[in-house]
Design a protein around this motif. Sequence first.
Motif, PDB file in Angstrom:
ATOM      1  N   THR A   1       0.812  -1.228   0.000  1.00 50.10           N
ATOM      2  CA  THR A   1       0.000   0.000   0.000  1.00 50.10           C
ATOM      3  C   THR A   1       0.841   1.271   0.000  1.00 50.10           C
ATOM      4  O   THR A   1       0.334   2.342  -0.301  1.00 50.10           O
ATOM      5  N   GLN A   2       2.118   1.158   0.355  1.00 50.21           N
ATOM      6  CA  GLN A   2       2.987   2.333   0.341  1.00 50.21           C
ATOM      7  C   GLN A   2       3.672   2.486  -1.020  1.00 50.21           C
ATOM      8  O   GLN A   2       3.884   1.506  -1.737  1.00 50.21           O
ATOM      9  N   THR A   3       4.006   3.708  -1.373  1.00 52.41           N
ATOM     10  CA  THR A   3       4.690   3.984  -2.633  1.00 52.41           C
ATOM     11  C   THR A   3       6.168   3.627  -2.507  1.00 52.41           C
ATOM     12  O   THR A   3       6.850   4.097  -1.591  1.00 52.41           O
TER      13      THR A   3
ATOM     14  N   ARG B   1      10.211   3.339  -3.911  1.00 54.78           N
ATOM     15  CA  ARG B   1      11.133   4.310  -4.493  1.00 54.78           C
ATOM     16  C   ARG B   1      11.363   3.999  -5.972  1.00 54.78           C
ATOM     17  O   ARG B   1      11.215   2.846  -6.391  1.00 54.78           O
TER      18      ARG B   1
ATOM     19  N   ALA C   1       3.247  -3.017  -7.733  1.00 57.89           N
ATOM     20  CA  ALA C   1       4.026  -1.964  -7.082  1.00 57.89           C
ATOM     21  C   ALA C   1       5.529  -2.183  -7.235  1.00 57.89           C
ATOM     22  O   ALA C   1       6.316  -1.237  -7.115  1.00 57.89           O
TER      23      ALA C   1
END
Length: 493
Positions: free
Chosen positions: A187-189, A191, A227
């Motif tokens: 769920t996090q972006t 790098r 992702a």
Amino acid sequence: MPPSPATRSSIMRLMNASRHVACPCHTCSGGSGNAVGGLLHNFRKFATPVDIPSKEYAFEIAAANLRFGDGVAREVGMDFKNMKARKVGLFTDPNLVNLYPVRTAIQALEAEGVPYEVFDRVAVEPTDKSWEDAIAWSRTHDISHFLAVGGGSVMDTAKAANLFTVYKDADLYDFINTPVGKGLPITQTLRPLVAIPTTAGTGSETTGTAILDIPSLNFKTGIANRALRPILGVVDTYSTDSCPREVHISAGLDVLFHALESYTAIPYSERSPRPTNPKFRPAYQGSNPISDVFSMWALRETITNLPRVSKNQDDRDAKRQMLLASTFAGIGFGSAGVHLAHGMSYPISGLNKTGPKFKMPGYAVSHPIIPHGISVALTGPAVFRFTAPSSPDRHKEVLALFRGISQTDDSIARLSNADVGPALYEAIAEFLDSLGVPRGLKKVGYTSADISRLVDGTIPQRRVLDLAPGIGDVAGEDGREHLTSILEGSLEY
């Protein structure tokens, strides 16, 4: 006493039975009215109301941005400067660190004044331990952007390092695919990651998949999530010049089977249940009209050009086409997925470390290794003999490509559906022979006594088995019986 509620597997068996009574081919829609009627009749027999599992109705295409050309690796310094990178973590392996691809990338970074550090300990065919080494390094080096220069092993390791640098407190198994790991959503972006492939094989520069070997379990698995996908794949046609012949062949076989498996995977509309939210739609979704175009182009180019590269590593046109084929196949299987040959390759490679301990000639490693492309190819003929009845027309198309003739040629057009599988078995076997691939599992040290362990190592590979015709589209079918038969048929040919 009231009847017990119907289980999901019993419902799915009924659905499958009604569908296959109408037509055994998963690509055929004939007779659907009778199938639906029979299905509803059977559901009325249940005293307890049930929810009918819903099939998928959509597919998604996701791929990295790509740059292709002669010498384009020289541009990555400008890319990172444009992104205002604070520090680039350059991931590679010990064999590449002093060769053209890495030297060029470093020169490009230095020319633009982009700070960087190099991690050159990526293992060929990475393990959980080698991933943990790379993750620990990344977590302690304040990396803002990632650059992977290498084959699939390097790109997959960089993806994992990126993921676990953002998720600093996560455990490796939090994101590894179920049922081996928890398969948690990302769920996090992450790098920015730029990938420069140095083999014409994995297509990892286009996908959100990362594969590792877990020696304690004797098989490979991985993480599959969009992702993880690089934001840019830089495909430099000079980057495969340093590959030995054996690496060209193994990597090219990976392209071949990416294309074959994605084209013959169950249709996306056969997957069940439909996700409750688009964010839960898996990376591997089944064959679809867009993936088909990429997969078939990649297959055609590989059949034509891989033998050329095998005979002459200086054939620049053939190597260029193989790089394009690798990228096209990556886009194809990145949404459609792969199935049986890849699923069985994971224990074939994994068990080798403690079992046969086969070491492929031409690979500059000290440990036993059945390279990924070889491990996939070993079961290839038997796999497509098994899958042919699921979609005879598609398998005839494939057969025509291997034979170098039109699908309308009498020898193809008049072939009965029952004969497609055996004919394709022979065509794939002949192609592999022309490349010097070991003729079956016995040639790399496996025996009939190993079959049950290889099956046990394949069963957990649900993300690919669930896309396999005859398994993923048959309710309640875990595939054990079929896997046993395919592996036994792959011992020698």
